[in-house]
Design a protein around this motif. Structure first.
Motif, PDB file in Angstrom:
ATOM      1  N   TYR A  34       0.721  -1.033  -0.220  1.00  0.00           N
ATOM      2  CA  TYR A  34       0.013  -0.340   0.340  1.00  0.00           C
ATOM      3  C   TYR A  34       0.851   1.097   0.171  1.00  0.00           C
ATOM      4  N   ASN A  35       1.537   1.371   1.169  1.00  0.00           N
ATOM      5  CA  ASN A  35       2.711   2.642   0.904  1.00  0.00           C
ATOM      6  C   ASN A  35       3.705   2.636  -0.655  1.00  0.00           C
ATOM      7  N   ILE A  41       1.684   6.420  -6.503  1.00  0.00           N
ATOM      8  CA  ILE A  41       0.826   7.249  -7.110  1.00  0.00           C
ATOM      9  C   ILE A  41       1.516   9.262  -7.373  1.00  0.00           C
ATOM     10  N   GLY A  42       2.363   9.484  -6.462  1.00  0.00           N
ATOM     11  CA  GLY A  42       2.606  10.819  -5.713  1.00  0.00           C
ATOM     12  C   GLY A  42       3.918  11.441  -6.651  1.00  0.00           C
ATOM     13  N   THR A  43       4.457  10.217  -7.172  1.00  0.00           N
ATOM     14  CA  THR A  43       5.686  10.169  -8.502  1.00  0.00           C
ATOM     15  C   THR A  43       4.843  11.010  -9.962  1.00  0.00           C
ATOM     16  N   ALA A  48       2.659  13.788 -14.528  1.00  0.00           N
ATOM     17  CA  ALA A  48       1.445  14.348 -14.973  1.00  0.00           C
ATOM     18  C   ALA A  48       1.987  16.044 -14.953  1.00  0.00           C
ATOM     19  N   PHE A  49       1.955  16.755 -13.857  1.00  0.00           N
ATOM     20  CA  PHE A  49       2.055  18.390 -13.735  1.00  0.00           C
ATOM     21  C   PHE A  49       3.165  18.456 -14.348  1.00  0.00           C
ATOM     22  N   GLY A  71      -0.689  10.413 -16.034  1.00  0.00           N
ATOM     23  CA  GLY A  71      -1.998   9.876 -16.020  1.00  0.00           C
ATOM     24  C   GLY A  71      -2.850   8.837 -15.885  1.00  0.00           C
ATOM     25  N   VAL A  72      -2.049   7.879 -16.621  1.00  0.00           N
ATOM     26  CA  VAL A  72      -2.143   6.335 -16.605  1.00  0.00           C
ATOM     27  C   VAL A  72      -1.704   6.176 -15.962  1.00  0.00           C
ATOM     28  N   THR A  73      -0.322   6.092 -15.168  1.00  0.00           N
ATOM     29  CA  THR A  73       0.260   5.372 -13.916  1.00  0.00           C
ATOM     30  C   THR A  73      -0.353   5.979 -13.056  1.00  0.00           C
ATOM     31  N   THR A  74      -1.552   6.593 -12.585  1.00  0.00           N
ATOM     32  CA  THR A  74      -1.813   7.204 -11.607  1.00  0.00           C
ATOM     33  C   THR A  74      -3.054   6.997 -11.657  1.00  0.00           C
TER      34      THR A  74
END
Length: 120
Positions: A34-35, A41-43, A48-49, A71-74
């Motif tokens: 989970y971590n 997600i953060g990376t 994406a930004f 976006g896909v990875t997120t």
């Protein structure tokens, strides 16, 4: 663990220590997964930004590819994190049930074995 060489079996031999260790290890693995998912997600959100920033810097092709990859990875990491969160909740429920069962077992006294009756 007691080994019995003379064939007298012990009723209700309890392997709860082993089961508890297994549950704790599974719980640790699910927490780490989970971590890792949250880190991904953060990376990927940062990626994406960066892609959006590249689009604003008139590097449209590179920005579009980077934004799409982020976006896909997120999305994939979010699904994975949700799955791990559900697994973590299930594991916690299982641990709580096991602990409640152990507490109940401690509260209920075991009947003592009756000594054998000698014939007259």
């Amino acid at each position: 663990m007691n080994f019995n060489l003379f064939g007298n079996s012990q009723p209700d031999e309890d392997y709860s220590d082993i089961a508890e260790e297994i549950l704790e290890e599974l719980l640790r693995q699910v927490r780490q997964s989970y971590n890792v998912a949250l880190t991904v997600i953060g990376t990927s959100a940062i990626l994406a930004f960066v892609g959006v920033g590249l689009v604003y810097a008139n590097k449209v092709q590179e920005g579009a590819v980077t934004t799409a990859a982020g976006g896909v990875t997120t999305v994939a990491a979010t699904r994975f994190a949700n799955q791990k969160k559900k697994e973590l909740q299930q594991m916690m429920e299982l641990v709580e049930k096991r602990r409640a069962k152990e507490e109940l077992r401690k509260m209920i006294p075991r009947p003592q074995a009756m000594p054998p009756v000698k014939p007259r």
